[in-house]
Design an enzyme around this catalytic site. Structure first.
Site, PDB file in Angstrom:
ATOM      1  CE  LYS A 114      -0.269  -0.291   5.054  1.00 39.63           C
ATOM      2  NZ  LYS A 114      -1.052  -0.839   6.185  1.00 39.63           N
ATOM      3  CE1 TYR A 161      13.376  31.735   5.418  1.00 36.41           C
ATOM      4  CE2 TYR A 161      13.498  29.359   5.088  1.00 36.41           C
ATOM      5  CZ  TYR A 161      13.221  30.642   4.602  1.00 36.41           C
ATOM      6  OH  TYR A 161      12.814  30.792   3.313  1.00 36.41           O
TER       7      TYR A 161
HETATM    8  C1  LIG Z   1      -0.307  -1.820   6.829  1.00 37.60           C
HETATM    9  C2  LIG Z   1      -0.934  -3.120   7.201  1.00 37.60           C
HETATM   10  C3  LIG Z   1      -0.166  -4.291   7.230  1.00 37.60           C
HETATM   11  C4  LIG Z   1       1.339  -4.274   7.135  1.00 37.60           C
HETATM   12  O1  LIG Z   1       1.834  -3.830   8.387  1.00 37.60           O
HETATM   13  P1  LIG Z   1       3.401  -3.692   8.700  1.00 37.60           P
HETATM   14  O2  LIG Z   1       3.423  -3.269  10.114  1.00 37.60           O
HETATM   15  O3  LIG Z   1       3.898  -2.629   7.778  1.00 37.60           O
HETATM   16  O4  LIG Z   1       4.032  -5.007   8.449  1.00 37.60           O
HETATM   17  C5  LIG Z   1      -0.824  -5.492   7.420  1.00 37.60           C
HETATM   18  N1  LIG Z   1      -2.175  -5.536   7.610  1.00 37.60           N
HETATM   19  C6  LIG Z   1      -2.940  -4.418   7.627  1.00 37.60           C
HETATM   20  C7  LIG Z   1      -4.396  -4.533   7.854  1.00 37.60           C
HETATM   21  C8  LIG Z   1      -2.341  -3.170   7.430  1.00 37.60           C
HETATM   22  O5  LIG Z   1      -3.101  -2.067   7.454  1.00 37.60           O
END
Ligand SMILES: *Cc1c(COP(=O)(O)O)cnc(C)c1O
Length: 349
Positions: free
Chosen positions: A35, A244
Protein backbone atom coordinates in the site's frame (compact mmCIF):
# COMPACT_ATOMS: atom_id res chain seq x y z
CA UNK A 1 22.72 15.79 -10.16
CA UNK A 2 20.72 18.59 -8.57
CA UNK A 3 17.96 16.75 -6.72
CA UNK A 4 18.45 14.18 -4.04
CA UNK A 5 19.23 10.70 -5.21
CA UNK A 6 17.08 7.94 -3.71
CA UNK A 7 18.41 4.44 -4.27
CA UNK A 8 16.13 1.50 -3.56
CA UNK A 9 17.79 -1.89 -3.26
CA UNK A 10 15.32 -4.38 -4.72
CA UNK A 11 17.51 -7.33 -3.80
CA UNK A 12 17.30 -6.23 -0.17
CA UNK A 13 13.48 -6.05 -0.43
CA UNK A 14 13.46 -9.59 -1.86
CA UNK A 15 15.88 -10.82 0.83
CA UNK A 16 13.71 -9.28 3.56
CA UNK A 17 10.61 -11.00 2.15
CA UNK A 18 12.43 -14.35 2.09
CA UNK A 19 13.75 -13.83 5.63
CA UNK A 20 10.23 -13.10 6.94
CA UNK A 21 8.84 -16.02 4.96
CA UNK A 22 11.46 -18.29 6.58
CA UNK A 23 10.20 -17.31 10.05
CA UNK A 24 6.92 -19.13 9.50
CA UNK A 25 6.17 -22.78 8.74
CA UNK A 26 6.04 -24.33 5.28
CA UNK A 27 2.24 -24.30 5.36
CA UNK A 28 2.04 -20.58 6.14
CA UNK A 29 1.84 -18.33 3.10
CA UNK A 30 3.70 -15.01 3.17
CA UNK A 31 1.97 -12.18 1.33
CA UNK A 32 3.35 -8.67 0.77
CA UNK A 33 1.76 -5.35 1.73
CA UNK A 34 2.50 -2.72 -0.92
CA UNK A 35 0.00 0.00 0.00
CA UNK A 36 0.93 3.70 -0.26
CA UNK A 37 3.13 3.09 -3.33
CA UNK A 38 5.00 0.31 -1.51
CA UNK A 39 5.59 2.55 1.52
CA UNK A 40 6.79 5.32 -0.77
CA UNK A 41 9.36 3.25 -2.64
CA UNK A 42 7.54 2.68 -5.95
CA UNK A 43 4.92 -0.03 -6.19
CA UNK A 44 5.58 -1.28 -9.71
CA UNK A 45 9.30 -1.98 -9.25
CA UNK A 46 8.93 -3.24 -5.69
CA UNK A 47 5.99 -5.54 -6.43
CA UNK A 48 7.71 -7.08 -9.45
CA UNK A 49 10.81 -7.77 -7.34
CA UNK A 50 8.62 -9.38 -4.67
CA UNK A 51 6.77 -11.49 -7.24
CA UNK A 52 10.13 -12.64 -8.61
CA UNK A 53 11.16 -13.59 -5.06
CA UNK A 54 8.05 -15.77 -4.78
CA UNK A 55 5.25 -13.57 -3.38
CA UNK A 56 1.88 -14.58 -4.84
CA UNK A 57 -0.51 -12.50 -2.74
CA UNK A 58 -0.44 -8.74 -2.31
CA UNK A 59 -2.40 -6.30 -0.17
CA UNK A 60 -3.10 -2.63 -0.80
CA UNK A 61 -5.23 -0.10 1.07
CA UNK A 62 -7.68 0.95 -1.64
CA UNK A 63 -8.98 -0.27 -5.01
CA UNK A 64 -7.13 2.44 -7.01
CA UNK A 65 -3.86 1.09 -5.65
CA UNK A 66 -5.02 -2.36 -6.67
CA UNK A 67 -5.50 -1.12 -10.23
CA UNK A 68 -1.94 0.24 -10.41
CA UNK A 69 -0.64 -2.98 -8.93
CA UNK A 70 -2.56 -5.16 -11.39
CA UNK A 71 -1.02 -3.17 -14.22
CA UNK A 72 2.46 -3.81 -12.79
CA UNK A 73 1.97 -7.50 -12.06
CA UNK A 74 -0.39 -8.64 -14.80
CA UNK A 75 -2.95 -11.40 -14.22
CA UNK A 76 -2.11 -14.12 -11.73
CA UNK A 77 -1.04 -12.70 -8.37
CA UNK A 78 -3.93 -12.21 -5.94
CA UNK A 79 -4.52 -8.56 -4.99
CA UNK A 80 -6.56 -7.84 -1.86
CA UNK A 81 -8.01 -4.53 -0.72
CA UNK A 82 -8.01 -3.68 3.02
CA UNK A 83 -10.68 -0.96 2.58
CA UNK A 84 -13.02 -3.62 1.19
CA UNK A 85 -15.74 -2.99 -1.40
CA UNK A 86 -16.46 0.73 -1.37
CA UNK A 87 -19.16 2.39 -3.42
CA UNK A 88 -17.87 3.25 -6.88
CA UNK A 89 -15.25 0.48 -6.84
CA UNK A 90 -17.38 -2.33 -8.25
CA UNK A 91 -16.16 -2.11 -11.85
CA UNK A 92 -12.51 -1.95 -10.81
CA UNK A 93 -12.92 -4.90 -8.45
CA UNK A 94 -14.67 -6.90 -11.15
CA UNK A 95 -12.58 -6.02 -14.18
CA UNK A 96 -9.19 -6.30 -12.48
CA UNK A 97 -10.02 -9.31 -10.34
CA UNK A 98 -9.38 -7.55 -7.01
CA UNK A 99 -10.35 -9.26 -3.75
CA UNK A 100 -12.01 -6.90 -1.26
CA UNK A 101 -11.69 -7.61 2.46
CA UNK A 102 -15.28 -6.80 3.46
CA UNK A 103 -15.48 -4.71 6.63
CA UNK A 104 -19.15 -4.13 7.38
CA UNK A 105 -22.70 -5.25 6.70
CA UNK A 106 -22.97 -2.43 4.14
CA UNK A 107 -19.98 -3.77 2.25
CA UNK A 108 -21.25 -7.36 2.40
CA UNK A 109 -24.59 -6.29 0.97
CA UNK A 110 -22.92 -4.23 -1.74
CA UNK A 111 -20.58 -7.06 -2.70
CA UNK A 112 -23.11 -9.88 -2.77
CA UNK A 113 -25.60 -7.77 -4.73
CA UNK A 114 -23.19 -6.26 -7.24
CA UNK A 115 -20.77 -9.13 -7.77
CA UNK A 116 -22.27 -12.43 -6.62
CA UNK A 117 -19.68 -15.19 -6.81
CA UNK A 118 -16.74 -12.75 -7.00
CA UNK A 119 -13.93 -13.64 -4.54
CA UNK A 120 -13.84 -11.74 -1.26
CA UNK A 121 -12.40 -11.91 2.22
CA UNK A 122 -13.66 -10.66 5.57
CA UNK A 123 -11.93 -8.40 8.04
CA UNK A 124 -12.86 -8.79 11.71
CA UNK A 125 -12.39 -6.26 14.47
CA UNK A 126 -10.70 -7.98 17.41
CA UNK A 127 -10.25 -4.80 19.43
CA UNK A 128 -8.42 -2.19 17.38
CA UNK A 129 -11.69 -0.49 16.44
CA UNK A 130 -10.45 0.67 13.08
CA UNK A 131 -11.65 -1.68 10.33
CA UNK A 132 -13.64 -4.88 10.32
CA UNK A 133 -16.85 -6.45 11.55
CA UNK A 134 -17.67 -6.28 15.24
CA UNK A 135 -18.01 -9.55 17.16
CA UNK A 136 -21.81 -9.17 17.54
CA UNK A 137 -22.59 -8.57 13.86
CA UNK A 138 -20.14 -11.30 12.86
CA UNK A 139 -21.86 -13.76 15.19
CA UNK A 140 -25.17 -13.09 13.45
CA UNK A 141 -23.86 -13.27 9.89
CA UNK A 142 -20.99 -15.70 10.15
CA UNK A 143 -22.75 -18.79 8.80
CA UNK A 144 -24.22 -16.90 5.88
CA UNK A 145 -20.84 -15.34 5.03
CA UNK A 146 -18.93 -18.58 5.34
CA UNK A 147 -21.44 -20.27 3.01
CA UNK A 148 -20.25 -17.84 0.32
CA UNK A 149 -16.68 -19.21 0.57
CA UNK A 150 -14.52 -16.30 1.68
CA UNK A 151 -10.89 -16.49 0.52
CA UNK A 152 -9.61 -15.25 3.87
CA UNK A 153 -10.68 -14.13 7.32
CA UNK A 154 -8.29 -11.54 8.71
CA UNK A 155 -7.80 -9.18 11.62
CA UNK A 156 -5.06 -6.73 12.59
CA UNK A 157 -3.04 -6.27 15.79
CA UNK A 158 -2.91 -2.83 17.41
CA UNK A 159 0.24 -3.32 19.50
CA UNK A 160 2.41 -5.83 17.65
CA UNK A 161 5.41 -3.48 17.84
CA UNK A 162 5.38 -4.19 21.60
CA UNK A 163 5.52 -8.01 21.87
CA UNK A 164 4.85 -8.03 25.62
CA UNK A 165 1.76 -5.82 25.40
CA UNK A 166 -1.29 -7.61 26.82
CA UNK A 167 -3.41 -6.41 23.91
CA UNK A 168 -1.68 -8.93 21.62
CA UNK A 169 -2.88 -11.94 23.61
CA UNK A 170 -6.36 -10.44 23.99
CA UNK A 171 -6.70 -9.97 20.24
CA UNK A 172 -5.32 -13.45 19.58
CA UNK A 173 -7.90 -14.96 21.94
CA UNK A 174 -10.69 -12.91 20.35
CA UNK A 175 -9.60 -13.98 16.85
CA UNK A 176 -9.67 -17.64 17.91
CA UNK A 177 -13.08 -17.18 19.51
CA UNK A 178 -14.52 -15.52 16.40
CA UNK A 179 -13.09 -18.03 13.90
CA UNK A 180 -13.11 -21.32 15.81
CA UNK A 181 -14.22 -24.34 13.81
CA UNK A 182 -14.36 -22.53 10.46
CA UNK A 183 -12.72 -24.10 7.45
CA UNK A 184 -11.50 -20.78 6.03
CA UNK A 185 -7.86 -19.58 5.79
CA UNK A 186 -7.02 -17.04 8.48
CA UNK A 187 -4.53 -14.16 8.85
CA UNK A 188 -3.72 -12.04 11.89
CA UNK A 189 -0.12 -10.87 11.57
CA UNK A 190 1.79 -8.11 9.87
CA UNK A 191 5.56 -7.71 10.43
CA UNK A 192 5.29 -7.43 14.22
CA UNK A 193 3.03 -10.46 14.57
CA UNK A 194 5.38 -12.63 12.49
CA UNK A 195 8.13 -11.89 15.01
CA UNK A 196 5.88 -12.88 17.95
CA UNK A 197 5.94 -16.54 16.98
CA UNK A 198 3.87 -19.38 15.61
CA UNK A 199 0.74 -18.71 17.72
CA UNK A 200 0.21 -15.60 15.65
CA UNK A 201 0.94 -17.01 12.18
CA UNK A 202 -2.26 -18.86 11.15
CA UNK A 203 -2.43 -19.52 7.37
CA UNK A 204 -1.11 -16.29 5.90
CA UNK A 205 1.03 -13.36 7.06
CA UNK A 206 0.95 -9.79 5.73
CA UNK A 207 4.32 -8.08 6.23
CA UNK A 208 4.83 -4.52 5.03
CA UNK A 209 7.43 -2.44 6.88
CA UNK A 210 9.83 -5.36 7.41
CA UNK A 211 10.15 -5.74 3.64
CA UNK A 212 11.36 -2.15 3.44
CA UNK A 213 14.00 -2.45 6.14
CA UNK A 214 11.94 -1.04 9.01
CA UNK A 215 11.40 -1.89 12.67
CA UNK A 216 10.23 -4.01 14.36
CA UNK A 217 12.14 -6.35 11.96
CA UNK A 218 15.54 -5.42 13.39
CA UNK A 219 17.55 -7.84 11.26
CA UNK A 220 16.16 -6.47 8.00
CA UNK A 221 18.58 -5.51 5.25
CA UNK A 222 18.76 -1.77 4.57
CA UNK A 223 16.71 -0.87 1.50
CA UNK A 224 17.00 2.89 0.98
CA UNK A 225 19.92 5.23 0.48
CA UNK A 226 19.28 8.96 0.17
CA UNK A 227 22.11 11.21 -0.99
CA UNK A 228 21.66 14.98 -1.08
CA UNK A 229 23.87 17.00 -3.44
CA UNK A 230 25.91 19.92 -2.10
CA UNK A 231 24.93 23.18 -3.78
CA UNK A 232 27.37 25.52 -2.08
CA UNK A 233 30.00 25.64 0.67
CA UNK A 234 30.88 28.72 2.71
CA UNK A 235 32.94 29.69 5.72
CA UNK A 236 30.95 31.28 8.52
CA UNK A 237 32.69 33.40 11.16
CA UNK A 238 32.07 33.10 14.89
CA UNK A 239 28.92 35.02 15.80
CA UNK A 240 27.26 34.67 12.39
CA UNK A 241 23.96 32.86 12.06
CA UNK A 242 22.78 30.19 9.62
CA UNK A 243 19.31 29.80 8.11
CA UNK A 244 15.80 30.90 9.03
CA UNK A 245 15.18 32.55 12.38
CA UNK A 246 18.93 32.58 13.03
CA UNK A 247 18.28 29.22 14.65
CA UNK A 248 21.99 28.33 14.71
CA UNK A 249 24.80 30.73 15.58
CA UNK A 250 28.46 29.86 15.07
CA UNK A 251 30.60 29.75 18.20
CA UNK A 252 33.72 29.10 16.12
CA UNK A 253 34.60 29.58 12.45
CA UNK A 254 32.56 26.89 10.67
CA UNK A 255 32.41 25.41 7.14
CA UNK A 256 28.81 25.10 6.10
CA UNK A 257 27.57 22.98 3.21
CA UNK A 258 24.12 23.69 1.80
CA UNK A 259 22.45 20.59 0.32
CA UNK A 260 19.35 20.22 -1.85
CA UNK A 261 16.56 18.58 0.12
CA UNK A 262 14.10 19.95 2.64
CA UNK A 263 10.73 19.50 4.21
CA UNK A 264 9.07 19.54 0.78
CA UNK A 265 11.07 16.35 0.16
CA UNK A 266 9.76 14.70 3.30
CA UNK A 267 12.66 15.69 5.57
CA UNK A 268 10.76 16.82 8.64
CA UNK A 269 11.41 20.28 10.03
CA UNK A 270 11.57 18.54 13.41
CA UNK A 271 15.12 17.34 12.61
CA UNK A 272 16.35 20.97 12.48
CA UNK A 273 19.48 21.44 14.61
CA UNK A 274 19.24 17.78 15.77
CA UNK A 275 19.91 15.19 13.08
CA UNK A 276 23.16 14.39 11.31
CA UNK A 277 23.94 13.45 7.75
CA UNK A 278 26.97 11.43 6.71
CA UNK A 279 30.00 11.87 4.53
CA UNK A 280 31.03 8.24 4.08
CA UNK A 281 31.45 7.13 7.73
CA UNK A 282 31.65 10.60 9.26
CA UNK A 283 28.58 12.23 10.84
CA UNK A 284 28.00 15.91 10.00
CA UNK A 285 25.49 17.85 12.14
CA UNK A 286 22.57 19.69 10.58
CA UNK A 287 22.82 23.38 11.45
CA UNK A 288 19.69 25.45 12.02
CA UNK A 289 16.32 25.04 10.40
CA UNK A 290 15.45 22.61 7.66
CA UNK A 291 13.90 24.80 4.96
CA UNK A 292 11.56 23.78 2.16
CA UNK A 293 14.29 22.82 -0.31
CA UNK A 294 17.59 23.14 1.54
CA UNK A 295 19.46 21.94 4.60
CA UNK A 296 22.66 23.45 6.03
CA UNK A 297 25.32 21.12 7.42
CA UNK A 298 28.56 21.46 9.39
CA UNK A 299 31.41 20.04 7.29
CA UNK A 300 34.28 21.79 9.14
CA UNK A 301 35.81 18.50 10.23
CA UNK A 302 35.92 16.87 6.78
CA UNK A 303 39.28 16.56 5.02
CA UNK A 304 37.70 16.81 1.57
CA UNK A 305 34.97 18.91 0.04
CA UNK A 306 31.91 16.66 -0.26
CA UNK A 307 29.86 16.53 -3.48
CA UNK A 308 26.90 14.99 -1.65
CA UNK A 309 25.93 14.01 1.89
CA UNK A 310 23.98 10.93 2.89
CA UNK A 311 20.73 11.33 4.83
CA UNK A 312 19.64 7.68 4.80
CA UNK A 313 21.91 4.69 4.36
CA UNK A 314 24.03 2.18 6.25
CA UNK A 315 24.75 4.65 9.08
CA UNK A 316 21.29 6.13 9.45
CA UNK A 317 18.13 4.11 8.86
CA UNK A 318 14.62 5.54 8.40
CA UNK A 319 13.96 4.49 12.02
CA UNK A 320 17.06 6.37 13.25
CA UNK A 321 15.91 9.52 11.50
CA UNK A 322 12.37 8.95 12.78
CA UNK A 323 13.67 8.84 16.36
CA UNK A 324 15.19 12.28 15.94
CA UNK A 325 12.03 13.62 14.29
CA UNK A 326 9.72 12.14 16.93
CA UNK A 327 7.95 9.82 14.50
CA UNK A 328 8.22 6.27 13.12
CA UNK A 329 10.10 4.75 10.19
CA UNK A 330 6.82 4.16 8.35
CA UNK A 331 6.25 7.91 8.21
CA UNK A 332 9.81 8.73 7.10
CA UNK A 333 9.52 6.26 4.21
CA UNK A 334 6.04 7.26 3.06
CA UNK A 335 6.98 10.96 3.10
CA UNK A 336 9.99 10.53 0.79
CA UNK A 337 9.40 13.21 -1.78
CA UNK A 338 8.48 13.13 -5.45
CA UNK A 339 11.45 15.34 -6.36
CA UNK A 340 14.18 12.75 -5.79
CA UNK A 341 15.76 10.99 -8.72
CA UNK A 342 14.97 7.35 -8.02
CA UNK A 343 17.34 4.53 -8.84
CA UNK A 344 16.50 0.87 -8.46
CA UNK A 345 19.56 -1.17 -7.64
CA UNK A 346 20.02 -4.92 -7.51
CA UNK A 347 22.29 -5.49 -4.55
CA UNK A 348 24.90 -3.15 -3.15
CA UNK A 349 27.68 -4.65 -5.23
C1 LIG B 1 -0.31 -1.82 6.83
C2 LIG B 1 -0.93 -3.12 7.20
C3 LIG B 1 -0.17 -4.29 7.23
C4 LIG B 1 1.34 -4.27 7.14
O1 LIG B 1 1.83 -3.83 8.39
P1 LIG B 1 3.40 -3.69 8.70
O2 LIG B 1 3.42 -3.27 10.11
O3 LIG B 1 3.90 -2.63 7.78
O4 LIG B 1 4.03 -5.01 8.45
C5 LIG B 1 -0.82 -5.49 7.42
N1 LIG B 1 -2.17 -5.54 7.61
C6 LIG B 1 -2.94 -4.42 7.63
C7 LIG B 1 -4.40 -4.53 7.85
C8 LIG B 1 -2.34 -3.17 7.43
O5 LIG B 1 -3.10 -2.07 7.45
Amino acid sequence: MSTGRLTIDLDAVAANWRALDAKTGQDVQTAAVVKADAYGLGVAKVARALAAAGARRFFVAVAEEGAALREALGPGPEISIFAGHMSGDTDMIHDLGLVPMLNSVDQLTRHFEALPGHPFGVQLDTGMNRLGMEPAEWATLRDLIVSQNPRLIMSHLACADEPTHLMNRQQLDMFHEMTEGLDVPRSLSATGGILMGADYHFDLTRPGIGLYGGLPFDSAEAVVTLDLPVVQIRDVAAGESVGYSNAWIAEHPTRVATVNGGYADGLARAISNHAVVFHQDTPCPILGRVSMDLITVDVSHLKETPKALTMLGDHQSPDDLADVAGTIGYEVLTQLGARYARYYARGRG
